[in-house]
Design an enzyme around this catalytic site. Structure first.
Site, PDB file in Angstrom:
ATOM      1  N   GLU A   1      10.117   0.970  10.408  1.00 34.17           N
ATOM      2  CA  GLU A   1      11.106   2.032  10.202  1.00 34.17           C
ATOM      3  C   GLU A   1      10.352   3.339  10.399  1.00 34.17           C
ATOM      4  O   GLU A   1       9.525   3.714   9.569  1.00 34.17           O
ATOM      5  CB  GLU A   1      11.705   1.907   8.793  1.00 34.17           C
ATOM      6  CG  GLU A   1      13.046   2.578   8.670  1.00 34.17           C
ATOM      7  CD  GLU A   1      12.928   4.004   8.166  1.00 34.17           C
ATOM      8  OE1 GLU A   1      12.819   4.912   9.026  1.00 34.17           O
ATOM      9  OE2 GLU A   1      12.937   4.202   6.952  1.00 34.17           O
TER      10      GLU A   1
ATOM     11  N   LYS B   1       0.845  -1.203   0.000  1.00 36.90           N
ATOM     12  CA  LYS B   1       0.000   0.000   0.000  1.00 36.90           C
ATOM     13  C   LYS B   1       0.875   1.246   0.000  1.00 36.90           C
ATOM     14  O   LYS B   1       1.586   1.511   0.963  1.00 36.90           O
ATOM     15  CB  LYS B   1      -0.934   0.050   1.219  1.00 36.90           C
ATOM     16  CG  LYS B   1      -2.028   1.086   0.964  1.00 36.90           C
ATOM     17  CD  LYS B   1      -2.611   1.731   2.191  1.00 36.90           C
ATOM     18  CE  LYS B   1      -1.838   2.850   2.792  1.00 36.90           C
ATOM     19  NZ  LYS B   1      -1.915   4.149   2.101  1.00 36.90           N
TER      20      LYS B   1
ATOM     21  N   GLU C   1       9.620  15.527  15.576  1.00 37.52           N
ATOM     22  CA  GLU C   1       9.998  15.426  14.158  1.00 37.52           C
ATOM     23  C   GLU C   1       9.165  16.432  13.365  1.00 37.52           C
ATOM     24  O   GLU C   1       7.940  16.360  13.345  1.00 37.52           O
ATOM     25  CB  GLU C   1       9.723  13.999  13.659  1.00 37.52           C
ATOM     26  CG  GLU C   1      10.224  13.776  12.263  1.00 37.52           C
ATOM     27  CD  GLU C   1      10.029  12.344  11.786  1.00 37.52           C
ATOM     28  OE1 GLU C   1       8.966  11.766  12.037  1.00 37.52           O
ATOM     29  OE2 GLU C   1      10.952  11.810  11.134  1.00 37.52           O
TER      30      GLU C   1
ATOM     31  N   CYS D   1      13.281  10.754   7.046  1.00 35.68           N
ATOM     32  CA  CYS D   1      13.264  10.226   8.420  1.00 35.68           C
ATOM     33  C   CYS D   1      14.624  10.394   9.093  1.00 35.68           C
ATOM     34  O   CYS D   1      14.699  10.583  10.301  1.00 35.68           O
ATOM     35  CB  CYS D   1      12.835   8.773   8.420  1.00 35.68           C
ATOM     36  SG  CYS D   1      13.720   7.787   7.222  1.00 35.68           S
TER      37      CYS D   1
HETATM   38  P1  NDP Z   1       1.832   7.948   8.300  1.00 39.23           P
HETATM   39  O1  NDP Z   1       2.626   7.143   9.235  1.00 39.23           O
HETATM   40  O2  NDP Z   1       0.422   8.250   8.621  1.00 39.23           O
HETATM   41  O3  NDP Z   1       1.859   7.290   6.849  1.00 39.23           O
HETATM   42  C1  NDP Z   1       2.704   6.250   6.440  1.00 39.23           C
HETATM   43  C2  NDP Z   1       1.892   5.193   5.690  1.00 39.23           C
HETATM   44  O4  NDP Z   1       1.022   4.495   6.590  1.00 39.23           O
HETATM   45  C3  NDP Z   1       0.979   5.753   4.615  1.00 39.23           C
HETATM   46  O5  NDP Z   1       0.897   4.844   3.550  1.00 39.23           O
HETATM   47  C4  NDP Z   1      -0.332   5.853   5.356  1.00 39.23           C
HETATM   48  O6  NDP Z   1      -1.430   5.941   4.506  1.00 39.23           O
HETATM   49  C5  NDP Z   1      -0.321   4.576   6.148  1.00 39.23           C
HETATM   50  N1  NDP Z   1      -1.192   4.542   7.314  1.00 39.23           N
HETATM   51  C6  NDP Z   1      -1.769   5.575   7.983  1.00 39.23           C
HETATM   52  N2  NDP Z   1      -2.473   5.119   9.043  1.00 39.23           N
HETATM   53  C7  NDP Z   1      -2.340   3.767   9.039  1.00 39.23           C
HETATM   54  C8  NDP Z   1      -2.817   2.723   9.904  1.00 39.23           C
HETATM   55  N3  NDP Z   1      -3.562   2.985  10.971  1.00 39.23           N
HETATM   56  N4  NDP Z   1      -2.468   1.454   9.619  1.00 39.23           N
HETATM   57  C9  NDP Z   1      -1.698   1.152   8.558  1.00 39.23           C
HETATM   58  N5  NDP Z   1      -1.217   2.108   7.714  1.00 39.23           N
HETATM   59  C10 NDP Z   1      -1.523   3.390   7.955  1.00 39.23           C
HETATM   60  O7  NDP Z   1       2.586   9.284   8.048  1.00 39.23           O
HETATM   61  P2  NDP Z   1       1.928  10.648   7.540  1.00 39.23           P
HETATM   62  O8  NDP Z   1       1.901  10.641   6.098  1.00 39.23           O
HETATM   63  O9  NDP Z   1       0.627  10.926   8.193  1.00 39.23           O
HETATM   64  O10 NDP Z   1       2.967  11.690   8.089  1.00 39.23           O
HETATM   65  C11 NDP Z   1       2.876  12.135   9.430  1.00 39.23           C
HETATM   66  C12 NDP Z   1       4.230  12.283  10.033  1.00 39.23           C
HETATM   67  O11 NDP Z   1       4.879  11.024  10.026  1.00 39.23           O
HETATM   68  C13 NDP Z   1       5.178  13.168   9.271  1.00 39.23           C
HETATM   69  O12 NDP Z   1       4.999  14.497   9.595  1.00 39.23           O
HETATM   70  C14 NDP Z   1       6.499  12.640   9.714  1.00 39.23           C
HETATM   71  O13 NDP Z   1       6.848  13.217  10.939  1.00 39.23           O
HETATM   72  C15 NDP Z   1       6.267  11.173   9.891  1.00 39.23           C
HETATM   73  N6  NDP Z   1       6.690  10.365   8.761  1.00 39.23           N
HETATM   74  C16 NDP Z   1       7.842   9.669   8.873  1.00 39.23           C
HETATM   75  C17 NDP Z   1       8.294   8.917   7.829  1.00 39.23           C
HETATM   76  C18 NDP Z   1       9.552   8.144   7.912  1.00 39.23           C
HETATM   77  O14 NDP Z   1      10.084   7.730   6.885  1.00 39.23           O
HETATM   78  N7  NDP Z   1      10.040   7.876   9.095  1.00 39.23           N
HETATM   79  C19 NDP Z   1       7.598   8.873   6.546  1.00 39.23           C
HETATM   80  C20 NDP Z   1       6.360   9.605   6.534  1.00 39.23           C
HETATM   81  C21 NDP Z   1       5.961  10.315   7.608  1.00 39.23           C
HETATM   82  P3  NDP Z   1      -1.889   7.379   3.951  1.00 39.23           P
HETATM   83  O15 NDP Z   1      -0.680   8.184   3.647  1.00 39.23           O
HETATM   84  O16 NDP Z   1      -2.573   7.019   2.712  1.00 39.23           O
HETATM   85  O17 NDP Z   1      -2.697   7.990   5.023  1.00 39.23           O
END
Ligand code: NDP
Length: 501
Positions: free
Chosen positions: A279, A205, A410, A313
């Site tokens: 991660e 996904k 973050e 990240c």
């Molecule tokens: P999320 O953790 O929400 O998104 C990461 C992935 O998980 C997306 O594909 C998202 O779907 C999906 N997802 C969301 N909720 C669920 C759930 N309950 N169960 C399974 N999968 C889920 O990150 P965000 O995009 O909301 O970003 C928010 C914050 O997260 C950022 O500001 C940043 O601080 C951090 N972040 C960190 C990352 C890293 O690489 N460490 C990467 C991205 C974000 P969808 O996007 O479609 O909602």
């Protein structure tokens, strides 16, 4: 006579202007063409080797964050769709992929790697329009890394019994993988390549805001002749992600994203025997000693926090500068920030592109406002931003205290918090004062000090006199709230093999 005099005057004026220092460093626009990319009006789900309409009947738009224009609409996978994708992956696992000799699996993965290289320019443009990252990064970093990861893991597929002496390599089954929006195709590669190489099948996904390159990847798997069901793609938002991570027939969950969602997935899987690797976020310390090569360190710091708009990240978002060079370093950094070109991500000169989504922009703005309210001093260079789209000016804060939110949370944006230290011991203590532990950087001309610091900084990766260096052969992952499990390298295979943790 008059003409000759005019000619002499012209030569003289050209010579004198050639000797004048050139103070205007502005660039003419150099926009990458989008002609190479075809985006469909609507995309279905990719299940069992074909694109299908979603049983949910729902679609969501994906937009270009630099223009706010709709690029396409993409299917929402509901419970029945996720079920169908997992069933297809299970059937493909049982019916052949898991028993196929590694040398045969490798051929498919090598073919995928070569096709990614052939379509690299197209995929780079697609990544940039869907996610907002500068074309020079998607073209020169993301795509070469994506292909390199597929090549690397294709090479392991027929050598698994040599990778871990004593371990009989056996795949786990169906891997449910959820990835974020900051490096969409690269995160796909980090997860899909080792899973396929070890004989697992996949349901992936992608993030809601960046599904297009994963959809293009699905097309590549068709062209590569990958057996139906080995790779499946379910698009949608967090709800779709939760359906996949909680699915009872998924054997392995691999997630990259926020710590909050990582914790939710861990609770969701509590008590089940589904294997999990996470991660998550980071708040990396970037430490500059007085004996560091200052100008190189400035470039390292800029790369560390402004690469991909800080949506990274492992971004070096907390800068610790030894006190006696603090003011000099900050002055140089401010001067360098003023030369960063912010704007159209498709322009090959752009250094800082668009913020991925309005939600992320709002989060960055809120945290920056908290920094001002808590008493840190903000610096932002003068910057002309485009009228439409989501933008944030490269920002640094001085006078930051360790209790400020901007040094604890973050931000995931182009915002740097600068603090100082006096002794190496103090640098270590401050660097480790975070719930995260993903990455760190240290700049010094003493090798012994690099080793001393690397031993003590609690981070999965420590870069020395450089930053953001990646190689498919090198494992990557975190401690503490940055997650567990390692992706990349030989270690990355362990996530997908029985008996290995
Ligand atoms: P999320 O953790 O929400 O998104 C990461 C992935 O998980 C997306 O594909 C998202 O779907 C999906 N997802 C969301 N909720 C669920 C759930 N309950 N169960 C399974 N999968 C889920 O990150 P965000 O995009 O909301 O970003 C928010 C914050 O997260 C950022 O500001 C940043 O601080 C951090 N972040 C960190 C990352 C890293 O690489 N460490 C990467 C991205 C974000 P969808 O996007 O479609 O909602």
């Amino acid at each position: 006579m008059e003409t000759e005099l005019g000619h002499e005057a012209e030569v003289e004026s050209r010579e004198s202007s050639a000797l004048k220092p050139r103070l205007d460093w502005s660039y003419a626009p150099s926009r990458e063409s989008t002609d190479i990319v075809t985006v469909e009006e609507r995309y279905g789900l990719f299940i069992d080797g074909e694109f299908r309409d979603p049983k949910s009947g729902e679609y969501f738009p994906t937009i270009d964050p630099a223009t706010e224009e709709k690029l396409s609409e993409v299917a929402v996978a509901g419970p029945d769709d996720v079920d169908a994708a997992v069933s297809a992956a299970r059937a493909a696992f049982e019916d052949g992929w898991s028993q196929m000799p590694g040398v045969e699996r490798a051929k498919y993965i090598f073919r995928i790697a070569r096709m990614i290289q052939e379509r690299a320019r197209e995929l780079a443009v697609l990544e940039t329009v869907d996610g907002g990252k500068p074309i020079k990064e998607s073209r020169d970093f993301d795509l070469p890394q994506v292909a390199a990861n597929f090549f690397y893991y294709a090479g392991w597929a027929d050598k698994l019994e040599f990778a871990f002496p004593g371990l009989r390599p056996e795949p786990l089954g169906v891997a449910g993988q959820v990835i974020p929006w900051n490096f969409p195709l690269l995160m796909l590669a980090w997860k899909v390549a080792p899973a396929l190489a070890t004989g697992n099948t996949v349901v992936l996904k992608p993030a809601e805001t960046t599904p297009l390159t994963a959809l293009a990847f699905a097309e590549i798997t068709i062209e590569a002749g990958l057996p139906p069901g080995v790779f499946n793609l379910v698009t949608g938002a967090g709800d779709t992600g939760a359906l996949l991570t909680g699915h009872p027939d998924v054997d392995k969950v691999a997630f990259t994203g926020s710590t909050a969602v990582g914790k939710a997935i861990r609770s969701q899987l509590a008590g089940s025997d589904t294997r999990l690797s996470l991660e998550l976020g980071g708040k990396a310390a970037h430490v500059i000693f007085e004996d560091a090569p200052i100008d190189q360190a400035i470039e390292g710091v800029v790369n560390g926090i402004f690469f991909n708009q800080g949506h990274v990240c492992c971004a070096g978002s907390r800068l610790f500068v030894q006190e006696n060079i603090h003011d000099l370093f900050v002055d140089k950094l401010k001067a360098r920030l003023s030369t960063l070109r912010v704007g159209d991500p498709l322009d090959k000169n752009t250094d800082v592109g668009a913020i991925n989504s309005p939600q992320q922009l709002q989060k960055i703005q809120e945290l920056v406002e908290s920094g001002i309210a808590e008493g840190a001093e903000i610096f932002q260079p003068a910057c002309d931003l485009p009228e439409r789209g989501f933008w944030f000016v490269p920002t640094l804060f001085t006078g930051v205290s360790q209790s400020h939110r901007i040094s604890q949370e973050e931000i995931f944006g182009p915002v740097l918090s600068i603090m100082s230290f006096r002794t190496p011991e103090e640098a270590v203590e401050k660097a480790n004062n975070t719930p995260y532990g993903l990455s760190a950087g240290v700049w010094t001309s003493k090798g012994s000090r690099i080793l001393w610091m690397a031993d003590r900084m609690k981070a999965g990766v420590v870069w020395a006199n450089t930053y953001n260096k990646f190689d498919p052969a090198s494992p990557f992952g975190g401690y503490k709230e940055s997650g567990f499990g390692r992706e990349g390298g030989r270690h990355g295979l362990l996530n997908y093999l029985k008996g290995a943790h």
